[in-house]
Design an enzyme around this catalytic site. Sequence first.
Site, PDB file in Angstrom:
ATOM      1  N   ARG A  26       0.824  -1.211   0.000  1.00  0.00           N
ATOM      2  CA  ARG A  26       0.000   0.000   0.000  1.00  0.00           C
ATOM      3  C   ARG A  26       0.849   1.248   0.000  1.00  0.00           C
ATOM      4  O   ARG A  26       1.892   1.293   0.658  1.00  0.00           O
ATOM      5  CB  ARG A  26      -0.878   0.043   1.249  1.00  0.00           C
ATOM      6  CG  ARG A  26      -2.084  -0.841   1.163  1.00  0.00           C
ATOM      7  CD  ARG A  26      -3.036  -0.583   2.308  1.00  0.00           C
ATOM      8  NE  ARG A  26      -2.344  -0.451   3.585  1.00  0.00           N
ATOM      9  CZ  ARG A  26      -2.877   0.102   4.662  1.00  0.00           C
ATOM     10  NH1 ARG A  26      -4.095   0.584   4.612  1.00  0.00           N
ATOM     11  NH2 ARG A  26      -2.193   0.170   5.779  1.00  0.00           N
ATOM     12  N   SER A  35       7.477  -5.065   6.980  1.00  0.00           N
ATOM     13  CA  SER A  35       7.105  -6.042   8.004  1.00  0.00           C
ATOM     14  C   SER A  35       7.845  -7.369   7.859  1.00  0.00           C
ATOM     15  O   SER A  35       7.238  -8.421   7.607  1.00  0.00           O
ATOM     16  CB  SER A  35       5.602  -6.252   7.957  1.00  0.00           C
ATOM     17  OG  SER A  35       4.983  -5.003   8.049  1.00  0.00           O
ATOM     18  N   ASP A  80       5.502  -3.520  11.187  1.00  0.00           N
ATOM     19  CA  ASP A  80       4.053  -3.277  11.323  1.00  0.00           C
ATOM     20  C   ASP A  80       3.572  -3.361  12.778  1.00  0.00           C
ATOM     21  O   ASP A  80       2.632  -2.668  13.177  1.00  0.00           O
ATOM     22  CB  ASP A  80       3.217  -4.207  10.428  1.00  0.00           C
ATOM     23  CG  ASP A  80       3.588  -5.679  10.568  1.00  0.00           C
ATOM     24  OD1 ASP A  80       4.524  -5.999  11.302  1.00  0.00           O
ATOM     25  OD2 ASP A  80       2.920  -6.516   9.922  1.00  0.00           O
TER      26      ASP A  80
HETATM   27  C1  BGC Z   1       7.494 -10.866  10.004  1.00  0.00           C
HETATM   28  C2  BGC Z   1       7.305  -9.753  11.005  1.00  0.00           C
HETATM   29  C3  BGC Z   1       5.947  -9.135  10.841  1.00  0.00           C
HETATM   30  C4  BGC Z   1       4.876 -10.209  10.886  1.00  0.00           C
HETATM   31  C5  BGC Z   1       3.486  -9.651  10.686  1.00  0.00           C
HETATM   32  C6  BGC Z   1       6.354 -11.854  10.088  1.00  0.00           C
HETATM   33  O1  BGC Z   1       6.470 -12.815   9.099  1.00  0.00           O
HETATM   34  O2  BGC Z   1       8.704 -11.536  10.238  1.00  0.00           O
HETATM   35  O3  BGC Z   1       8.307  -8.764  10.843  1.00  0.00           O
HETATM   36  O4  BGC Z   1       5.750  -8.204  11.847  1.00  0.00           O
HETATM   37  O5  BGC Z   1       5.118 -11.177   9.891  1.00  0.00           O
HETATM   38  O6  BGC Z   1       3.361  -9.006   9.466  1.00  0.00           O
END
Ligand code: BGC
Length: 572
Positions: free
Chosen positions: A130, A194, A247
């Site tokens: 996004r 994320s 995130d």
């Molecule tokens: C990532 C995290 C992320 C989570 C939720 C995981 O696979 O390693 O960094 O916060 O997914 O999106």
Amino acid sequence: MSTIATILQDEISTATLQKGLYAIAACTLIGAAAYAGYKAAEPEAKHLPSHRHPESNEQIEKVLELLRLDDEDKLRIIMQSLEREMELGLSPATHPTADVKMFATYVRSTADGSETGQVLALDLGGTNFRVLLVDLLPQSKVELTSKIFVIPQSIMLGEGSYLFRHLADCLMEFMNKENLNKPGVRYPLGFTFSFPCKQEGLASARLSTWTKGFTCSGVVNEDVVKMLQAAIDEKNINVQCVALVNDTVGTLMACAYKDPNTEIGLILGTGTNACYMEKLDRVGTWDGDYNDPKQVIINMEWGAFGNNHRLNHIRTKYDEEVDLSSVNPGKQIFEKMISGMYMGEIVRLIMLDLIHQNLLFIGKCNGSEDFKTPLFTRGGFYTKYVSSVEMDEGIGFSNTRRVLEDIGIRNPSYDDCAIVQHICKIVSKRAARLAGAGLAVLINRINKPNVTVGVDGSLYRYHPRFKRNMEKCMQNLVSKNIKFLLQLSNDGSGIGAALTVAAAEALSNQEKSKRSYPLSDDGSGKGAGLIAVVASRYLQQLSQSTSTLHNHNNEKVPTQFQKHLSTLQSPM
Ligand code: BGC
């Protein structure tokens, strides 16, 4: 998967025969089945059809038994084990080999609701990406304009430079559409990325490993902010990436904007992860200063819990199969038992196992074309189906019937629907209880009278009872003197990045002379600093800054305020 599918082919004719036998058994044994089916059953078992042969119900329960986590002692053992892993991640000696990395972010306190201004944000965390324009308005109000772009599979698995070029292309398209192209203005940007990153500053973070189906080459160990900035500069877009946040951190920040008791950010979506505010003296890996506030947000990366086999005692053959057929076998074991990327697949594998044992879809899987249907294809049963199936109440099973038709089961019987719903409930309940146990560890550790958890992610948002199941198990696991609140955090990942940028901008303006800040020496700091208006309670006494805000018409408006500096810790 193919193993089950192959065996299944041999079983098809047997299944047709057995259909008849079951029909007879069902007529003659209704009473006995009802009695035996209910007698030993756990709460969910009452949804299993009572007129089936009691043995088949028992067989189904036996298959599902291993997925049950109703025993609280089991959860307490998992909690202790997670806390030990957290300590390993926080200690400098064990951090390099720890699975739960406990990355210290450079965010030292949460937003207080006074931040205002207009900030761009990118949110990359799953198959969708996004671009957002976030308007932070007075009284913690937020307005968003955003556009979703798809990340094609070829890019998710391709070369890293293509990924970042794609992000820059999408950003440019969005900015053109929103008329964010005023000459001479360098727009600051928050990047919600994320994936597990070792943060070296607010705008510097090295990817430690990919998760959630991404495997782009040439990115692990690289500074992803630099890679993004290079792609942005290559296209001559006047944007400076000022902050990178996970995130979970964005979610915590966004929730704290409205509720000051927020101490934890949790994501239950494609992936899962949590972050929380930790005391500095417990963070052995911390290399920054020890000024107030003596705390820092820790991005746990709890999805990796269990990579070192600590969860083997509760893993099933379905979890193993999901792991082995993933792009990252052996990694993200906790995540693979909880999150949306894998939940539907666990349910599908259980269904196939029951089909193989002639306990499900009896007589409905004949014909070779069946093997081309989603039911027999990896990833063919989406996690959104789990939510939809569990929304059915009563005996109509309208959603479940629709879902089963979608995956290739024509005219599913009442039994089929009831069994599929039963499987979904057990798998999602296990996930909720695991996530709940993880949260209980954090809440007990924080040990404040009131703790709010900001939660986001499609699984949490759309599943009809995930929250309830989490709360139920947490009631007993969280210390009695603590009140906790699970608070849905709307659009946390986008807004949180914007809030972090707003605060970073203020920090940049005020601290330029004192600290090394990414924008201070590239000449673009001033331009980038033109967006954040930060009107905090500290500010009345501060002098007028050079910052400028873009109003709704995208005109520059001089700002009056600057934010207290302690919000963020810049790299030393
Ligand atoms: C990532 C995290 C992320 C989570 C939720 C995981 O696979 O390693 O960094 O916060 O997914 O999106």
